[in-house]
Design a protein around this motif. Structure first.
Motif, PDB file in Angstrom:
ATOM      1  N   PHE A 249       0.861  -1.181   0.000  1.00 24.94           N
ATOM      2  CA  PHE A 249       0.000   0.000   0.000  1.00 24.94           C
ATOM      3  C   PHE A 249       0.896   1.228   0.000  1.00 24.94           C
ATOM      4  O   PHE A 249       1.880   1.298   0.748  1.00 24.94           O
ATOM      5  CB  PHE A 249      -0.908   0.031   1.230  1.00 24.94           C
ATOM      6  CG  PHE A 249      -1.646   1.339   1.378  1.00 24.94           C
ATOM      7  CD1 PHE A 249      -2.796   1.575   0.646  1.00 24.94           C
ATOM      8  CD2 PHE A 249      -1.173   2.341   2.224  1.00 24.94           C
ATOM      9  CE1 PHE A 249      -3.466   2.792   0.751  1.00 24.94           C
ATOM     10  CE2 PHE A 249      -1.834   3.556   2.343  1.00 24.94           C
ATOM     11  CZ  PHE A 249      -2.994   3.775   1.599  1.00 24.94           C
ATOM     12  N   LEU A 250       0.563   2.202  -0.849  1.00 23.54           N
ATOM     13  CA  LEU A 250       1.325   3.449  -0.913  1.00 23.54           C
ATOM     14  C   LEU A 250       0.364   4.615  -0.704  1.00 23.54           C
ATOM     15  O   LEU A 250      -0.754   4.604  -1.237  1.00 23.54           O
ATOM     16  CB  LEU A 250       2.032   3.598  -2.255  1.00 23.54           C
ATOM     17  CG  LEU A 250       3.166   2.604  -2.550  1.00 23.54           C
ATOM     18  CD1 LEU A 250       2.641   1.284  -3.093  1.00 23.54           C
ATOM     19  CD2 LEU A 250       4.157   3.201  -3.540  1.00 23.54           C
ATOM     20  N   PRO A 251       0.761   5.635   0.037  1.00 21.22           N
ATOM     21  CA  PRO A 251      -0.163   6.707   0.431  1.00 21.22           C
ATOM     22  C   PRO A 251      -0.347   7.771  -0.642  1.00 21.22           C
ATOM     23  O   PRO A 251       0.109   8.911  -0.507  1.00 21.22           O
ATOM     24  CB  PRO A 251       0.513   7.287   1.675  1.00 21.22           C
ATOM     25  CG  PRO A 251       1.971   7.095   1.412  1.00 21.22           C
ATOM     26  CD  PRO A 251       2.071   5.768   0.701  1.00 21.22           C
ATOM     27  N   GLY A 252      -1.035   7.405  -1.702  1.00 23.67           N
ATOM     28  CA  GLY A 252      -1.304   8.367  -2.758  1.00 23.67           C
ATOM     29  C   GLY A 252      -2.080   7.726  -3.882  1.00 23.67           C
ATOM     30  O   GLY A 252      -2.309   6.511  -3.890  1.00 23.67           O
ATOM     31  N   PHE A 253      -2.541   8.544  -4.828  1.00 23.76           N
ATOM     32  CA  PHE A 253      -3.170   8.029  -6.031  1.00 23.76           C
ATOM     33  C   PHE A 253      -2.053   7.624  -6.975  1.00 23.76           C
ATOM     34  O   PHE A 253      -1.235   8.462  -7.372  1.00 23.76           O
ATOM     35  CB  PHE A 253      -4.066   9.086  -6.673  1.00 23.76           C
ATOM     36  CG  PHE A 253      -4.874   8.565  -7.817  1.00 23.76           C
ATOM     37  CD1 PHE A 253      -6.095   7.953  -7.599  1.00 23.76           C
ATOM     38  CD2 PHE A 253      -4.408   8.667  -9.118  1.00 23.76           C
ATOM     39  CE1 PHE A 253      -6.843   7.455  -8.660  1.00 23.76           C
ATOM     40  CE2 PHE A 253      -5.138   8.179 -10.188  1.00 23.76           C
ATOM     41  CZ  PHE A 253      -6.363   7.567  -9.953  1.00 23.76           C
ATOM     42  N   GLU A 280     -11.783   4.259  -2.219  1.00 26.19           N
ATOM     43  CA  GLU A 280     -11.352   3.521  -1.044  1.00 26.19           C
ATOM     44  C   GLU A 280     -10.041   4.072  -0.481  1.00 26.19           C
ATOM     45  O   GLU A 280      -9.757   3.936   0.711  1.00 26.19           O
ATOM     46  CB  GLU A 280     -11.198   2.042  -1.403  1.00 26.19           C
ATOM     47  CG  GLU A 280     -11.026   1.114  -0.226  1.00 26.19           C
ATOM     48  CD  GLU A 280     -10.999  -0.338  -0.647  1.00 26.19           C
ATOM     49  OE1 GLU A 280     -10.182  -1.100  -0.089  1.00 26.19           O
ATOM     50  OE2 GLU A 280     -11.802  -0.708  -1.532  1.00 26.19           O
ATOM     51  N   LEU A 281      -9.252   4.696  -1.345  1.00 25.65           N
ATOM     52  CA  LEU A 281      -8.001   5.290  -0.908  1.00 25.65           C
ATOM     53  C   LEU A 281      -8.214   6.275   0.239  1.00 25.65           C
ATOM     54  O   LEU A 281      -7.403   6.338   1.174  1.00 25.65           O
ATOM     55  CB  LEU A 281      -7.341   5.991  -2.090  1.00 25.65           C
ATOM     56  CG  LEU A 281      -6.086   6.827  -1.803  1.00 25.65           C
ATOM     57  CD1 LEU A 281      -4.970   5.954  -1.243  1.00 25.65           C
ATOM     58  CD2 LEU A 281      -5.627   7.548  -3.073  1.00 25.65           C
ATOM     59  N   ASP A 282      -9.292   7.052   0.184  1.00 26.19           N
ATOM     60  CA  ASP A 282      -9.572   8.020   1.251  1.00 26.19           C
ATOM     61  C   ASP A 282      -9.686   7.322   2.600  1.00 26.19           C
ATOM     62  O   ASP A 282      -9.112   7.765   3.606  1.00 26.19           O
ATOM     63  CB  ASP A 282     -10.865   8.783   0.954  1.00 26.19           C
ATOM     64  CG  ASP A 282     -10.778   9.604  -0.316  1.00 26.19           C
ATOM     65  OD1 ASP A 282      -9.653   9.968  -0.700  1.00 26.19           O
ATOM     66  OD2 ASP A 282     -11.827   9.875  -0.913  1.00 26.19           O
ATOM     67  N   ASP A 283     -10.432   6.221   2.638  1.00 30.36           N
ATOM     68  CA  ASP A 283     -10.619   5.491   3.890  1.00 30.36           C
ATOM     69  C   ASP A 283      -9.319   4.855   4.361  1.00 30.36           C
ATOM     70  O   ASP A 283      -9.037   4.805   5.565  1.00 30.36           O
ATOM     71  CB  ASP A 283     -11.697   4.416   3.715  1.00 30.36           C
ATOM     72  CG  ASP A 283     -13.069   5.017   3.441  1.00 30.36           C
ATOM     73  OD1 ASP A 283     -13.310   6.154   3.895  1.00 30.36           O
ATOM     74  OD2 ASP A 283     -13.878   4.355   2.773  1.00 30.36           O
ATOM     75  N   LYS A 286      -7.194   7.476   6.051  1.00 33.45           N
ATOM     76  CA  LYS A 286      -7.708   7.789   7.387  1.00 33.45           C
ATOM     77  C   LYS A 286      -7.401   6.670   8.368  1.00 33.45           C
ATOM     78  O   LYS A 286      -7.005   6.919   9.509  1.00 33.45           O
ATOM     79  CB  LYS A 286      -9.225   8.022   7.308  1.00 33.45           C
ATOM     80  CG  LYS A 286      -9.620   9.292   6.579  1.00 33.45           C
ATOM     81  CD  LYS A 286     -11.125   9.428   6.491  1.00 33.45           C
ATOM     82  CE  LYS A 286     -11.517  10.674   5.710  1.00 33.45           C
ATOM     83  NZ  LYS A 286     -13.001  10.782   5.559  1.00 33.45           N
ATOM     84  N   LYS A 287      -7.577   5.448   7.928  1.00 32.54           N
ATOM     85  CA  LYS A 287      -7.330   4.301   8.808  1.00 32.54           C
ATOM     86  C   LYS A 287      -5.879   4.238   9.253  1.00 32.54           C
ATOM     87  O   LYS A 287      -5.579   3.861  10.383  1.00 32.54           O
ATOM     88  CB  LYS A 287      -7.714   3.010   8.065  1.00 32.54           C
ATOM     89  CG  LYS A 287      -7.576   1.748   8.909  1.00 32.54           C
ATOM     90  CD  LYS A 287      -8.171   0.545   8.189  1.00 32.54           C
ATOM     91  CE  LYS A 287      -7.347   0.165   6.988  1.00 32.54           C
ATOM     92  NZ  LYS A 287      -7.869  -1.075   6.333  1.00 32.54           N
ATOM     93  N   ARG A 288      -4.976   4.651   8.371  1.00 35.46           N
ATOM     94  CA  ARG A 288      -3.549   4.601   8.680  1.00 35.46           C
ATOM     95  C   ARG A 288      -3.031   5.924   9.261  1.00 35.46           C
ATOM     96  O   ARG A 288      -1.831   6.062   9.500  1.00 35.46           O
ATOM     97  CB  ARG A 288      -2.763   4.242   7.410  1.00 35.46           C
ATOM     98  CG  ARG A 288      -3.124   2.868   6.854  1.00 35.46           C
ATOM     99  CD  ARG A 288      -2.614   2.689   5.427  1.00 35.46           C
ATOM    100  NE  ARG A 288      -3.125   1.480   4.816  1.00 35.46           N
ATOM    101  CZ  ARG A 288      -2.482   0.318   4.783  1.00 35.46           C
ATOM    102  NH1 ARG A 288      -1.287   0.223   5.347  1.00 35.46           N
ATOM    103  NH2 ARG A 288      -3.021  -0.739   4.208  1.00 35.46           N
ATOM    104  N   ASP A 289      -3.953   6.884   9.456  1.00 35.46           N
ATOM    105  CA  ASP A 289      -3.586   8.207   9.964  1.00 35.46           C
ATOM    106  C   ASP A 289      -2.445   8.785   9.139  1.00 35.46           C
ATOM    107  O   ASP A 289      -1.410   9.227   9.664  1.00 35.46           O
ATOM    108  CB  ASP A 289      -3.190   8.128  11.445  1.00 35.46           C
ATOM    109  CG  ASP A 289      -3.097   9.504  12.094  1.00 35.46           C
ATOM    110  OD1 ASP A 289      -3.735  10.447  11.573  1.00 35.46           O
ATOM    111  OD2 ASP A 289      -2.393   9.651  13.110  1.00 35.46           O
TER     112      ASP A 289
END
Length: 359
Positions: A249-253, A280-283, A286-289
């Motif tokens: 998982f990477l934090p971006g589009f 789903e990326l938005d959630d 948030k889940k990973r802060d």
């Protein structure tokens, strides 16, 4: 960072992992990326003193790239550019061991070209997103269509399914990605969250329709890779069953994927209101802060770890493509706005057999 002739865009800060330059040197590779939002081609290498080199050139709406150590094809707003390395083996220009010079451009008009590939014959092909097809440049027209999905009823400038990604195999188009199978104008915008597809170009069969805004399909090391962009995942896909496996998982589009051995270079963009909202990326963020990134992360595909990274903050918010240049230490390009392009004249070797006979 090196002193490039063009400075990073005002208001943009660039940071990178501490050992990135030495890592590139140890792995004998450099890389590049494009940003259509900033209209830039970026080339990243390493200097002999262990400092990361960052070189940029201006190409309006820079998008898909097909690159080798000697040649770069680059799609931008309404053209496909061919850039050639003019430095001989062992020759350098200051710290640079490659200088990619624009040699010609094919004018296509604004087709919203995404991924670009080169066939084994040398013919350039590209994803014509506006017309929902694969195409090749034409000598007399804007483009020549060579394939479209079966569900697209006709060619129209309507970006119906958002066809975007291209995976080449043995010099031929093999897979493409699309956001959905819509056959109406911009129908993909209502189908962003799911239904993203990988399609086999040869059979027109769907490999999967379970992705979210997929991009950048690639065949590497005997596996089919894809960016499940709406979920922020680097994945492999079983070509027979369509089952996906998340590698990281990477934090971006995510857009832009290239490989060097076991390492994946992945482009990340900041989620955009509108086209990228409601994913789903938005959630997941948030889940990973976590805050979203714009930049490139290098992933060890054997364990999913981030081994190196470069990050943009400020005005640059979106990237499109990423490519690797194996065996290249420190690349640069001569830009269209660079005054040296007028005086940089090189001569191709003159074969004795081509010389006219003495009278």
């Amino acid at each position: 960072m090196s002193e490039a002739e063009e400075k990073p865009k005002a208001g943009t800060q660039i940071s990178c992992s501490r050992d990135f330059a030495n890592w590139l040197a140890r792995n004998n590779v450099s890389f590049g990326l494009t940003s259509y939002q900033s209209g830039r081609l970026y080339l990243v290498g390493h200097q002999t003193n262990g400092v990361l080199s960052f070189h940029e050139r201006h190409f309006v709406r820079a998008m898909g790239v097909s690159a080798t150590p000697q040649r770069i094809f680059l799609a931008n707003h309404y053209q496909i550019w061919r850039l050639e390395n003019v430095l001989a083996p062992g020759q350098t220009e200051g710290e640079f061991d490659r200088n990619y010079v624009p040699r010609n451009a094919q004018t296509t008009g604004d087709l919203d070209i995404h991924d670009v590939g080169v066939e084994k014959s040398g013919r350039v092909i590209f994803v014509n997103t506006k017309y929902s097809c694969l195409a090749t440049p034409s000598a007399t027209h804007s483009f020549k269509p060579i394939w479209k999905p079966d569900f697209i009823s006709r060619l129209a400038p309507e970006d119906r399914c958002h066809l975007n990604g291209l995976a080449m195999k043995d010099g031929e188009a093999h897979y493409v990605t699309a956001v959905c199978r819509s056959d109406v104008v911009t129908g993909w915008r209502d189908r962003r969250a799911e239904g993203g597809s990988i399609i086999d170009v040869k059979t027109n069969a769907f490999v999967t329709q379970k992705l979210s805004m997929p991009h950048s399909p690639r065949l590497h090391d005997g596996r089919l890779w894809v960016l499940d962009s709406g979920r922020g995942r680097l994945c492999t896909v079983d070509e027979k069953t369509g089952e996906t496996e998340t590698i990281a998982f990477l934090p971006g589009f995510l857009r832009g994927l290239a490989f060097h051995g076991p390492f994946a270079f992945v482009g990340l963009s900041l989620p955009r209101d509108g086209s990228f909202s409601g994913l789903e990326l938005d959630d997941e963020l948030k889940k990973r802060d976590a805050e979203p990134w714009c930049g490139v992360q290098v992933i060890d595909t054997r364990n999913g770890d981030v081994v190196q990274w470069i990050r943009f903050t400020g005005e640059i918010r979106e990237l499109f493509d990423v490519f690797t240049l194996p065996g290249v230490k420190n690349p640069m390009a001569t830009g269209l706005l660079d005054t040296t392009i007028q005086s940089l004249i090189t001569i191709e070797d003159w074969d004795e057999a081509d010389r006219p006979a003495a009278s």
